[in-house]
Write a protein that holds these residues in place. Structure first.
Motif, PDB file in Angstrom:
ATOM      1  N   ALA A 218       0.815  -1.219   0.000  1.00 29.51           N
ATOM      2  CA  ALA A 218       0.000   0.000   0.000  1.00 29.51           C
ATOM      3  C   ALA A 218       0.842   1.259   0.000  1.00 29.51           C
ATOM      4  O   ALA A 218       0.392   2.314  -0.469  1.00 29.51           O
ATOM      5  CB  ALA A 218      -0.934   0.006   1.206  1.00 29.51           C
ATOM      6  N   THR A 219       2.060   1.177   0.520  1.00 28.80           N
ATOM      7  CA  THR A 219       2.908   2.374   0.612  1.00 28.80           C
ATOM      8  C   THR A 219       3.945   2.457  -0.507  1.00 28.80           C
ATOM      9  O   THR A 219       4.734   3.399  -0.543  1.00 28.80           O
ATOM     10  CB  THR A 219       3.638   2.405   1.972  1.00 28.80           C
ATOM     11  N   GLU A 220       3.888   1.507  -1.448  1.00 30.70           N
ATOM     12  CA  GLU A 220       4.902   1.473  -2.508  1.00 30.70           C
ATOM     13  C   GLU A 220       4.891   2.738  -3.360  1.00 30.70           C
ATOM     14  O   GLU A 220       5.944   3.260  -3.748  1.00 30.70           O
ATOM     15  CB  GLU A 220       4.687   0.242  -3.390  1.00 30.70           C
ATOM     16  N   ASN A 221       3.705   3.246  -3.669  1.00 27.66           N
ATOM     17  CA  ASN A 221       3.593   4.424  -4.535  1.00 27.66           C
ATOM     18  C   ASN A 221       3.195   5.686  -3.762  1.00 27.66           C
ATOM     19  O   ASN A 221       2.651   6.628  -4.324  1.00 27.66           O
ATOM     20  CB  ASN A 221       2.567   4.152  -5.640  1.00 27.66           C
ATOM     21  N   VAL A 222       3.485   5.663  -2.462  1.00 28.99           N
ATOM     22  CA  VAL A 222       3.144   6.787  -1.591  1.00 28.99           C
ATOM     23  C   VAL A 222       4.413   7.527  -1.191  1.00 28.99           C
ATOM     24  O   VAL A 222       5.446   6.912  -0.923  1.00 28.99           O
ATOM     25  CB  VAL A 222       2.400   6.284  -0.330  1.00 28.99           C
ATOM     26  N   SER A 223       4.335   8.860  -1.151  1.00 20.73           N
ATOM     27  CA  SER A 223       5.435   9.685  -0.652  1.00 20.73           C
ATOM     28  C   SER A 223       4.985  10.328   0.656  1.00 20.73           C
ATOM     29  O   SER A 223       3.969  11.037   0.687  1.00 20.73           O
ATOM     30  CB  SER A 223       5.811  10.773  -1.666  1.00 20.73           C
ATOM     31  N   PHE A 224       5.719  10.077   1.725  1.00 15.96           N
ATOM     32  CA  PHE A 224       5.348  10.636   3.018  1.00 15.96           C
ATOM     33  C   PHE A 224       5.687  12.126   3.073  1.00 15.96           C
ATOM     34  O   PHE A 224       6.775  12.551   2.673  1.00 15.96           O
ATOM     35  CB  PHE A 224       6.072   9.914   4.153  1.00 15.96           C
ATOM     36  N   THR A 225       4.747  12.913   3.565  1.00 12.06           N
ATOM     37  CA  THR A 225       4.990  14.322   3.845  1.00 12.06           C
ATOM     38  C   THR A 225       4.659  14.570   5.318  1.00 12.06           C
ATOM     39  O   THR A 225       4.013  13.739   5.963  1.00 12.06           O
ATOM     40  CB  THR A 225       4.120  15.245   2.966  1.00 12.06           C
ATOM     41  N   TYR A 226       5.093  15.712   5.837  1.00 14.63           N
ATOM     42  CA  TYR A 226       4.980  15.969   7.266  1.00 14.63           C
ATOM     43  C   TYR A 226       4.485  17.385   7.528  1.00 14.63           C
ATOM     44  O   TYR A 226       4.734  18.290   6.732  1.00 14.63           O
ATOM     45  CB  TYR A 226       6.338  15.770   7.949  1.00 14.63           C
ATOM     46  N   PRO A 227       3.798  17.589   8.650  1.00 15.83           N
ATOM     47  CA  PRO A 227       3.388  18.953   9.012  1.00 15.83           C
ATOM     48  C   PRO A 227       4.619  19.837   9.201  1.00 15.83           C
ATOM     49  O   PRO A 227       5.654  19.371   9.702  1.00 15.83           O
ATOM     50  CB  PRO A 227       2.635  18.763  10.335  1.00 15.83           C
ATOM     51  N   SER A 228       4.519  21.071   8.816  1.00 15.19           N
ATOM     52  CA  SER A 228       5.630  21.997   9.031  1.00 15.19           C
ATOM     53  C   SER A 228       5.745  22.290  10.520  1.00 15.19           C
ATOM     54  O   SER A 228       4.810  22.089  11.293  1.00 15.19           O
ATOM     55  CB  SER A 228       5.403  23.294   8.262  1.00 15.19           C
ATOM     56  N   ARG A 229       6.890  22.783  10.932  1.00 11.37           N
ATOM     57  CA  ARG A 229       7.096  23.103  12.347  1.00 11.37           C
ATOM     58  C   ARG A 229       6.157  24.207  12.812  1.00 11.37           C
ATOM     59  O   ARG A 229       5.886  24.337  13.997  1.00 11.37           O
ATOM     60  CB  ARG A 229       8.548  23.523  12.582  1.00 11.37           C
ATOM     61  N   ASP A 230       5.692  25.019  11.879  1.00 17.32           N
ATOM     62  CA  ASP A 230       4.805  26.131  12.234  1.00 17.32           C
ATOM     63  C   ASP A 230       3.337  25.710  12.321  1.00 17.32           C
ATOM     64  O   ASP A 230       2.490  26.505  12.738  1.00 17.32           O
ATOM     65  CB  ASP A 230       4.934  27.262  11.204  1.00 17.32           C
ATOM     66  N   ALA A 231       3.039  24.482  11.907  1.00 19.73           N
ATOM     67  CA  ALA A 231       1.647  24.035  11.894  1.00 19.73           C
ATOM     68  C   ALA A 231       1.116  23.872  13.314  1.00 19.73           C
ATOM     69  O   ALA A 231       1.747  23.223  14.157  1.00 19.73           O
ATOM     70  CB  ALA A 231       1.525  22.713  11.144  1.00 19.73           C
ATOM     71  N   ALA A 237      -2.457  20.332   8.266  1.00 26.69           N
ATOM     72  CA  ALA A 237      -1.457  19.862   7.307  1.00 26.69           C
ATOM     73  C   ALA A 237      -2.032  18.786   6.400  1.00 26.69           C
ATOM     74  O   ALA A 237      -1.706  18.710   5.211  1.00 26.69           O
ATOM     75  CB  ALA A 237      -0.231  19.328   8.056  1.00 26.69           C
ATOM     76  N   ILE A 238      -2.915  17.936   6.940  1.00 27.98           N
ATOM     77  CA  ILE A 238      -3.544  16.902   6.120  1.00 27.98           C
ATOM     78  C   ILE A 238      -4.455  17.541   5.078  1.00 27.98           C
ATOM     79  O   ILE A 238      -4.538  17.073   3.934  1.00 27.98           O
ATOM     80  CB  ILE A 238      -4.318  15.912   7.011  1.00 27.98           C
ATOM     81  N   VAL A 239      -5.127  18.626   5.443  1.00 28.28           N
ATOM     82  CA  VAL A 239      -5.958  19.341   4.473  1.00 28.28           C
ATOM     83  C   VAL A 239      -5.104  19.820   3.304  1.00 28.28           C
ATOM     84  O   VAL A 239      -5.497  19.712   2.138  1.00 28.28           O
ATOM     85  CB  VAL A 239      -6.670  20.540   5.141  1.00 28.28           C
ATOM     86  N   GLU A 240      -3.913  20.343   3.593  1.00 27.68           N
ATOM     87  CA  GLU A 240      -3.025  20.821   2.536  1.00 27.68           C
ATOM     88  C   GLU A 240      -2.577  19.684   1.622  1.00 27.68           C
ATOM     89  O   GLU A 240      -2.472  19.846   0.406  1.00 27.68           O
ATOM     90  CB  GLU A 240      -1.807  21.508   3.147  1.00 27.68           C
ATOM     91  N   THR A 241      -2.319  18.517   2.213  1.00 27.77           N
ATOM     92  CA  THR A 241      -1.863  17.364   1.429  1.00 27.77           C
ATOM     93  C   THR A 241      -3.021  16.681   0.719  1.00 27.77           C
ATOM     94  O   THR A 241      -2.873  16.173  -0.395  1.00 27.77           O
ATOM     95  CB  THR A 241      -1.150  16.351   2.353  1.00 27.77           C
TER      96      THR A 241
END
Length: 301
Positions: A218-231, A237-241
């Motif tokens: 399930a994660t093979e074609n997924v790129s992990f992103t993370y909330p910014s430090r200012d979030a 952050a999930i809304v942005e992604t």
């Protein structure tokens, strides 16, 4: 006199409260009073550390006030540096003696109880199930969905520690997404994510945990992103992604951000663990007492 059985426990927060509640349920009135005392003290100290409350006493003075050297079963506390701005000193749990039936037990605070069990310092301990996923659960094409799956994926050559039972203080790793990302009538679940390609927002340092939960397929074609430090909130952050995985209890904050709540992927729960290489008859008696009210949910170890 029987030598106390040492048990590694968290130093603060929800996991420690869950542990104290479990001991209160099996060790009687004195343990109930102890649980209330420790929990209220640490909640107060957390509020002071966060700046929500002020106390004219310094941390060392408060620490001295909490100490009762003449009471053998009184809880002890210690000071740690908190990771908040300025790294203030924070008072956390250190240790206490509790009688479980006719066996004395020594609860010992550790920053990472699971790792203390892995290094054979303790035979029994409590920690978050999340840490077991991050540390020793094998990554496989399919993911894990509950505690029953965890022990089967621990390589016996990697660790002697196994999960015995959960304490029920469940917060779920939950899939959530913006409505625009979902086709009409689609369910936001593992099957949807298996066909998804793109960014997936998660908490920092949770890559291995999320991969263990979802599986490598399930994660093979997924790129992990993370909330910014200012979030301020991970949900923003999930809304942005567009899609992400985050811990949730009621999901109210996610809904306030307009997110659709999907499948509860895995319970983030405090668990009782045992190191099979360090067991003894006395340790087994304590373990049985701690799980006797949850016979149906005890795992095979």
């Amino acid at each position: 006199m029987t030598t106390p059985v040492p048990i590694a426990v968290p130093r603060k927060g929800r996991p420690l409260e869950a542990v104290l509640e479990r001991f209160a349920s099996v060790a009687g009135t004195d343990a109930e009073s102890l649980a209330d005392d420790v929990s209220s003290t640490l909640r107060y100290e957390k509020a002071v550390t966060k700046g929500d409350l002020e106390d004219s006493r310094g941390p060392y003075e408060r620490l001295a006030d909490y100490s009762s050297p003449t009471e053998p079963h009184a809880p002890e506390y210690t000071l740690l540096r908190d990771d908040r701005d300025g790294m203030p000193r924070r008072i956390v749990f250190d240790s206490v003696l509790i009688d479980v039936g006719d066996v004395p037990v020594h609860l010992v605070g550790r920053e990472e109880p699971f790792r203390a069990l892995r290094t054979h310092e303790f035979a029994l301990g409590f920690d978050s199930a999340d840490l077991v996923l991050e540390e020793v659960v094998d990554l496989r094409p399919s993911g894990v969905s509950d505690l029953e799956d965890v022990n089967a994926r621990i390589d016996p050559q990697e660790s002697d520690v196994r999960v015995v039972t959960g304490l029920g203080d469940t917060v779920h790793h939950t899939l959530m997404a913006t409505p625009e990302l979902l086709p009409a009538g689609a369910d936001l679940d593992r099957d949807f994510l298996a066909d998804y390609e793109g960014d997936l927002c998660i908490s920092p340092r949770y890559e291995r945990l999320v991969t263990a939960v979802l599986g490598t397929d399930a994660t093979e074609n997924v790129s992990f992103t993370y909330p910014s430090r200012d979030a301020d909130e991970e949900e923003a952050a999930i809304v942005e992604t567009g899609i992400g995985v985050y811990l949730t209890v009621t999901g109210s904050t996610a809904r306030e951000h307009g997110l659709v709540l999907g499948e509860h992927l895995f319970p983030s729960e405090t668990v009782l663990m045992a190191n099979a290489a360090e067991t003894s008859e006395t340790v087994d008696r304590v373990r049985r007492r701690l799980v006797r009210e949850q016979a149906d949910s005890v795992l095979s170890v």
